[in-house]
Design a protein around this motif. Structure first.
Motif, PDB file in Angstrom:
ATOM      1  N   UNK A   1       0.832  -1.199   0.000  1.00  0.00           N
ATOM      2  CA  UNK A   1       0.000   0.000   0.000  1.00  0.00           C
ATOM      3  C   UNK A   1       0.869   1.253   0.000  1.00  0.00           C
ATOM      4  N   UNK A   2       0.491   2.206  -0.824  1.00  0.00           N
ATOM      5  CA  UNK A   2       1.192   3.479  -0.906  1.00  0.00           C
ATOM      6  C   UNK A   2       0.346   4.576  -0.283  1.00  0.00           C
ATOM      7  N   UNK A   3       0.990   5.515   0.426  1.00  0.00           N
ATOM      8  CA  UNK A   3       0.256   6.661   0.961  1.00  0.00           C
ATOM      9  C   UNK A   3       0.527   7.888   0.095  1.00  0.00           C
ATOM     10  N   UNK A   4      -0.030   9.018   0.482  1.00  0.00           N
ATOM     11  CA  UNK A   4       0.093  10.236  -0.322  1.00  0.00           C
ATOM     12  C   UNK A   4       1.551  10.662  -0.484  1.00  0.00           C
ATOM     13  N   UNK A   5       2.353  10.466   0.557  1.00  0.00           N
ATOM     14  CA  UNK A   5       3.763  10.824   0.471  1.00  0.00           C
ATOM     15  C   UNK A   5       4.505   9.922  -0.509  1.00  0.00           C
ATOM     16  N   UNK A   6       4.140   8.637  -0.520  1.00  0.00           N
ATOM     17  CA  UNK A   6       4.734   7.717  -1.491  1.00  0.00           C
ATOM     18  C   UNK A   6       4.387   8.133  -2.915  1.00  0.00           C
ATOM     19  N   UNK A   7       3.140   8.530  -3.125  1.00  0.00           N
ATOM     20  CA  UNK A   7       2.717   8.951  -4.461  1.00  0.00           C
ATOM     21  C   UNK A   7       3.496  10.188  -4.908  1.00  0.00           C
ATOM     22  N   UNK A   8       3.735  11.109  -3.990  1.00  0.00           N
ATOM     23  CA  UNK A   8       4.523  12.296  -4.321  1.00  0.00           C
ATOM     24  C   UNK A   8       5.968  11.915  -4.644  1.00  0.00           C
ATOM     25  N   UNK A   9       6.480  10.933  -3.914  1.00  0.00           N
ATOM     26  CA  UNK A   9       7.835  10.447  -4.163  1.00  0.00           C
ATOM     27  C   UNK A   9       7.947   9.841  -5.561  1.00  0.00           C
ATOM     28  N   UNK A  10       6.976   9.016  -5.942  1.00  0.00           N
ATOM     29  CA  UNK A  10       7.007   8.375  -7.258  1.00  0.00           C
ATOM     30  C   UNK A  10       6.825   9.414  -8.360  1.00  0.00           C
ATOM     31  N   UNK A  11       5.984  10.407  -8.118  1.00  0.00           N
ATOM     32  CA  UNK A  11       5.795  11.470  -9.117  1.00  0.00           C
ATOM     33  C   UNK A  11       7.100  12.228  -9.361  1.00  0.00           C
ATOM     34  N   UNK A  12       7.864  12.467  -8.302  1.00  0.00           N
ATOM     35  CA  UNK A  12       9.154  13.146  -8.464  1.00  0.00           C
ATOM     36  C   UNK A  12      10.140  12.265  -9.219  1.00  0.00           C
ATOM     37  N   UNK A  13      10.125  10.970  -8.950  1.00  0.00           N
ATOM     38  CA  UNK A  13      11.012  10.045  -9.659  1.00  0.00           C
ATOM     39  C   UNK A  13      10.602   9.886 -11.120  1.00  0.00           C
ATOM     40  N   UNK A  14       9.315  10.035 -11.407  1.00  0.00           N
ATOM     41  CA  UNK A  14       8.862   9.953 -12.794  1.00  0.00           C
ATOM     42  C   UNK A  14       9.437  11.099 -13.618  1.00  0.00           C
ATOM     43  N   UNK A  15       9.678  12.227 -12.967  1.00  0.00           N
ATOM     44  CA  UNK A  15      10.297  13.365 -13.662  1.00  0.00           C
ATOM     45  C   UNK A  15      11.798  13.163 -13.815  1.00  0.00           C
ATOM     46  N   UNK A  16      12.410  12.530 -12.817  1.00  0.00           N
ATOM     47  CA  UNK A  16      13.860  12.296 -12.845  1.00  0.00           C
ATOM     48  C   UNK A  16      14.167  11.128 -11.924  1.00  0.00           C
TER      49      UNK A  16
END
Length: 322
Positions: free
Chosen positions: A177-192
């Motif tokens: 399970x991912x929380x909101x902070x995890x989703x923000x982390x993955x979104x940042x990694x998707x950019x770089x």
């Protein structure tokens, strides 16, 4: 090497990144036997001229999400616009044009049943230029995701691969399970995918130490991986095709395992629909594709039928910048 601008060292660097995209340049340099500055310089050139991108992504299997492959047969004048519209959606990936440009193929990830229904029962059927829709659920992955196709080559020795390959950790039972902070982390990694910890701290609001621990955990569990995208033609691989394979149900597991071991196979999975296996293969040229079909795939026990669809154009991999 097929391109005079990119040589064996570039190939070895890409292979190293596929094994561990976030490895420090100093560790990669030590394994490859060159200086840190050489690795950094080659990396910058591959980024500028070779289409190299490192993109963070979720592993849908680890997260318990459902993936579908869509085959959209379109009128010839509309395929590019339909593919582009799909590419802009955050829930799609790996969009390409096949069948002479009259078919759009893409994967879509659904976290809730209603997401899938809204796309397949709502938006797509109302598009007049779409002549036929095929939706095939991916039931099992034999190869792909965090396992990069480029690691199958012989650019690195077994010792070099072992020095770069991170040690996996057994993930917890059940979906992660991912929380909101995890989703923000993955979104940042998707950019770089190589974003530094200060950048990830800013994106998530967590402390740098907490971000480092959580990212390391997600990577080692396999819930998140960093995909390495690059122009395969730079290294002489110019022929890509999608294969829809029908095998005897009793041979599904053995044929899937055999596909996973083939150097040409970048993805292989069991799917619903008339064909029960789908694979993406990458070869040096059309002759190499023929050899693969006739001498490798065609000799596997249980294979009954193969539909080969050369990929004419890749519109989206994991991200779309258009």
């Amino acid at each position: 090497m097929d391109s005079p601008e990119f040589d064996e060292l570039d190939q070895r660097l890409v292979s190293a990144l596929v094994l561990d995209a976030r490895a420090p340049f100093s560790r990669i340099a030590a394994v490859l036997g060159v200086s840190d500055q050489t690795v950094a310089r080659r990396y910058r050139r591959l980024y500028a001229e070779g289409g190299l991108r490192l993109v963070g992504a979720r592993d849908t299997e680890r997260l318990g999400h459902t993936r579908w492959m869509l085959r959209l047969r379109c009128t010839p004048d509309a395929s590019v616009s339909i593919a582009t519209a799909l590419a802009r959606r955050p829930d799609t990936a790996w969009i390409g044009l096949t069948s002479g440009g009259t078919e759009v193929v893409c994967t879509t990830e659904t976290r809730r049943p209603e997401d899938h229904e809204a796309l397949l029962l709502g938006k797509l059927p109302r598009t007049p230029s779409i002549v036929e829709i095929g939706a095939h659920q991916l039931l099992h992955r034999f190869y792909g995701g965090p396992l990069g196709w480029f690691t199958k080559d012989s650019a690195l020795t077994a010792e070099e691969r072992a020095a770069l390959m991170p040690e996996p950790v057994r993930p917890p039972d059940g979906p992660i399970r991912l929380d909101a902070s995890d989703e923000a982390l993955i979104a940042a990694l998707a950019r770089n995918g190589r974003a530094g910890y200060p950048e990830l701290q800013k994106a998530t609001g967590r402390s740098e130490s907490a971000v480092k621990r959580r990212l390391d955990q997600l990577l080692r569990w396999g819930a998140v991986f960093v995909d390495v995208e690059f122009d395969t033609t730079l290294f002489g691989f110019r022929s890509r095709a999608l294969l829809w394979i029908t095998v005897a149900p009793s041979a599904l597991a053995t044929v899937g395992a055999a596909l996973a071991a083939h150097p040409e196979v970048a993805f292989a999975g069991a799917t619903s629909g008339p064909a029960n296996l789908v694979a993406v293969v990458i070869c040096r040229d059309a002759a190499g594709l023929y050899t693969y079909l006739s001498e490798k795939l065609g000799t596997l026990d249980g294979v009954r039928h193969v539909e080969t669809a050369p990929l004419l154009r890749q519109v989206k991999r994991l991200t779309y910048a258009g």
